[in-house]
Design a protein around this motif. Structure first.
Motif, short mmCIF file in Angstrom:
data_model
loop_
_atom_site.label_atom_id
_atom_site.label_comp_id
_atom_site.label_asym_id
_atom_site.label_seq_id
_atom_site.Cartn_x
_atom_site.Cartn_y
_atom_site.Cartn_z
N GLY A 41 0.78 -1.23 0.00
CA GLY A 41 0.00 0.00 0.00
C GLY A 41 0.80 1.27 0.00
N HIS A 84 -3.23 -0.07 -7.84
CA HIS A 84 -3.74 1.05 -7.04
C HIS A 84 -4.73 1.91 -7.83
N ARG A 112 -3.97 -1.38 7.40
CA ARG A 112 -3.67 -2.11 6.16
C ARG A 112 -4.21 -3.53 6.28
N LEU A 168 -6.34 0.90 4.02
CA LEU A 168 -5.80 0.37 2.76
C LEU A 168 -6.17 -1.11 2.70
N PHE A 189 -6.12 -2.68 -5.06
CA PHE A 189 -6.14 -1.93 -3.81
C PHE A 189 -7.35 -1.01 -3.73
N HIS A 216 -8.18 2.35 -1.45
CA HIS A 216 -7.73 3.34 -0.46
C HIS A 216 -8.96 4.08 0.05
#
Length: 731
Positions: free
Chosen positions: A407, A437, A683, A710, A717, A719
């Protein structure tokens, strides 16, 4: 006879000793030297007596300084430079010394200097040494030049030179030229055959090795231990245990000298062919074993995931060097056991029996990436800097991958930007990081920079850039890149690239085009291709196409539980409850179970694992209490659990009321709220795709608790910050 003592050299001094006797005694001292300091003392006395300027005497000194067990090529060069007119033997000695050194290019420099001076012409002893240097450098142009010089010098039939050329062309990967040289040798010796066999082994042509071995038999050329090393290596590459056993019996029948190296080759062949029983029998009967023997057995058990036996071998090893530790760590990492890999790495640190090397760190960083273990990953990065370990492409790529998968995209970019000469692996890893991401535009920009830097993309690069287009909905860009792969970049699309294209089209709602794309594929679509289409059908609620995709997928992979779950969710979304019940019943009757959700979170350097409905954690009571508190706060701002996502938990009957709270990522997030400071990002790494309810849950928590979350799922991913997700709800 004169004797040599380490400080001053004792030389005969009586006036009655003749010059010849003094000189002979002085030369005999060269053979008795055991270090450079002693040799320098003899050298000094030779200069005083004038003996150094005798060609034979100086060549003897050069031989000792360049080729002995304590040789120093820097010193040999200084000695050489003092000789007014070195003879050909002396030139050859220096050329030979450099050819076998860590600086083989200097061998060629000395050779060119000899030609430039014009005092001596190379002979049949010179060329094998410079050709060896070209082999070490893998420089096809230089070596081919030497080949031409050999022919012009009328030495083209010298078997020693031709054998060197076979080795050279084999080292450079030009097996056609190596074989042509072999065929043109008028009188082949055993070295000729062995050199050709070795070339085929290095080029990964095991069948050619077997052909050469049969030809040797027909030509009545008796093989030796070097021949059998090559044949055993070919058996290992071919994974042909039956022929491998025959070779071992052939060695015994023909009484070929068996040394430790050959025993280790047999051991390696058995292990690579998967016959650990044969390997153990041989290992137990070996009178002499070295670290290679022990490490090979350790590797054999580890690759078969027989870790109890592997650890018994490891504990019994006389010397647990870093290669042995690496076998365990890399085996755990490659076999999907990253937690065990990190535990072994920590044992290595505390044992202090060996020092981590590049292989250790690459495997450990990969395990950190799999688990999201950012603390240990950062520690390794600091360790690399403190120890002054050279940052080669493997380490930099591993660091980029680790930071991206944990992350920390900015830190990944920092490592990437710090690399002066980036190779295709560095670029590809960074593109992959941006892709996961959801930074599709940035990934495309980086791809453009890569092309500007004259780095040619490979198949992995295209997989990563197409994934970036998929995660960001860049349909036109994805289409263009796919169609440019072969005509512009020479990369033939593989199944992974076709899967990415189906995903790009399907996710964006171009289901008809995706289906047409599959039908027109030049290669048969695999389960991944149909799985990508099925996932897109779930997203857009296309039942008819979903049934077709699922049917094709299950034909290729009948035990794919994920296909049933996806189709069940599609039916549920369309209100086809009878079909949902039918699928659920079929799964129960067939013993098929959905892969349980599992989430990992690192808190204070320790990885905590949560399964669906887990209550095994020591703080389980506090975690569920926190979840109740979170649920109350979320309901106060209008959050209502989306019960349609319960359908993803096919096997969990009778848990509908609380099932959504049992999702593993929610348990991990709750633990993060308990165990981590307010400024620390939470995370979480999940093994499956995050469900819509958990996605909404995480967004609200990020706003209500002012926490950055995350979450890495199987594909990408997310966020979460201030109530928003980086995926923009497109996942």
């Amino acid at each position: 006879m004169a004797t040599l003592s380490t400080p001053p050299v004792s030389l005969p001094r009586h006036p009655n000793t003749t010059t010849t006797t003094v000189n002979n005694d002085l030369l005999s001292l060269i053979d008795q030297c055991t270090n450079t300091k002693q040799l320098q003392q003899v050298h000094a006395r030779m200069l005083r007596t004038g003996l150094f300027f005798d060609p034979y005497s100086s060549s003897k000194l050069i031989t000792a300084s360049a080729l002995s067990s304590f040789s120093s090529l820097d010193y040999a060069r200084r000695v050489f430079d003092q000789i007014p007119q070195p003879n050909l033997y002396t030139w050859n000695t220096l050329i030979r010394g450099y050819a076998s050194s860590s600086e083989p290019s200097q061998s060629i420099v000395v050779f060119l200097e000899m030609l430039y001076r014009g005092c001596e012409l190379p002979n049949k002893f010179t060329y094998p040494f410079v050709i060896k240097a070209a082999s070490e450098l893998k420089d096809l142009l230089i070596g081919t030049g030497f080949h031409g010089m050999v022919i012009k010098s009328s030495l083209g039939s010298d078997v020693f030179i031709l054998n060197s050329l076979i080795h050279f062309y084999g080292s450079c990967g030009d097996l056609d030229l190596a074989y042509r040289v072999f065929l043109n040798i008028p009188k082949k010796d055993l070295v000729s055959w062995n050199s050709m066999i070795t070339a085929f082994v290095q080029g990964n042509y095991p069948n050619k090795v077997f052909e050469m071995f049969r030809e040797m038999e027909l030509e009545n050329v008796k093989p030796n231990d070097i021949t059998m090393l090559g044949v055993l290596s070919a058996c290992a590459k071919k994974v042909d245990i039956e022929f491998g056993r025959w070779v071992c019996s052939y060695i015994e029948r023909n009484e070929i000298r068996v040394n430790l190296t050959l025993n280790n080759a047999m051991l390696d062949m058995y292990v690579k062919c998967g016959s650990i029983e044969d390997a153990k029998r041989l290992f137990d009967n070996m009178q002499e074993k070295d670290v290679v023997s022990w490490t090979t057995m350790l590797d054999g058990y580890a690759q078969l995931e027989k870790y109890d036996e592997a650890h018994r071998v490891f504990e019994a090893m006389p010397c647990q060097d870093i290669a042995a530790w690496n076998v365990l760590i890399s085996s755990y990492e490659q076999n999907g056991k990253p937690k065990e890999a990190l535990a072994t790495f920590r044992k290595l640190q505390t044992s202090k029996t060996a020092k981590p090397d590049e292989v250790t760190l690459v495997s450990t960083l990969s395990s950190c990436a799999q688990l999201g273990a950012i603390d240990l990953g950062r520690w390794i990065h600091v360790y690399i800097k403190k120890q002054g370990i050279k940052m080669n492409c493997h380490l930099t790529t591993s660091l980029i991958d680790m930071y991206a998968k944990c992350g920390e995209l900015e830190e990944a970019l920092e490592v990437f930007n710090s690399v002066e000469r980036k190779d295709v692996f560095n670029w590809s890893a960074m593109i992959a990081g941006l892709a996961m991401h959801g930074r599709g535009r940035a990934a495309l920009d980086l791809f453009s920079r890569m092309l500007e830097a004259k780095v040619k993309p490979n198949a992995v690069t295209f997989t990563n850039i197409l994934c970036a287009c998929s995660h960001t909905g860049l349909v036109d860009e994805g289409r263009n890149l796919f169609h440019q792969m072969e005509p512009i970049y020479g990369v033939v699309p593989g199944l992974k690239h076709y899967t990415c294209m189906v995903d790009i089209l399907g996710r964006s709602g171009h289901l008809k085009e995706a289906m047409q794309f599959i039908e027109e594929m030049p290669i048969a679509p695999n389960a991944s291709v149909w799985g990508a289409l099925l996932a897109s059908c779930r997203l857009h609620g296309n039942v008819e196409l979903a049934e077709k995709a699922c049917s094709q997928l299950l034909e290729l992979d009948p035990k794919n539980h994920g296909a049933y779950v996806l189709l069940s969710n599609i039916y549920a979304k369309s209100g086809k409850w009878d079909q949902v019940s039918g699928l659920r019943k079929f799964m129960r009757d067939s013993g098929l179970k959905k892969e349980p959700g599992c989430s990992l979170i690192e808190v204070n350097g320790i990885i905590h694992e949560f399964l669906v409905g887990d209550n095994s954690h020591p703080l389980s009571k506090e975690i569920y209490s926190k979840l109740d508190e979170v649920a109350t706060r979320l309901k106060s701002v209008g959050y209502a659990p989306n019960e349609s996502h319960l359908l993803q938990l096919v096997e969990e009957e009778g848990m509908k009321e609380h099932a959504l709270n049992l999702h593993s990522e929610k348990l991990a997030i709750a633990y993060g709220l308990i165990g981590m400071g307010p400024s620390q990002p939470i995370r979480v790494v999940k093994n499956l795709r995050v469900c819509g309810d958990c996605h909404s849950f995480a967004k609200l928590i990020s706003r209500l608790y002012e926490r950055e979350i995350l979450l890495r799922d199987r594909y990408r991913f997310h966020h979460f910050k201030e109530g928003h997700c980086s995926c923009m709800d497109f996942w």
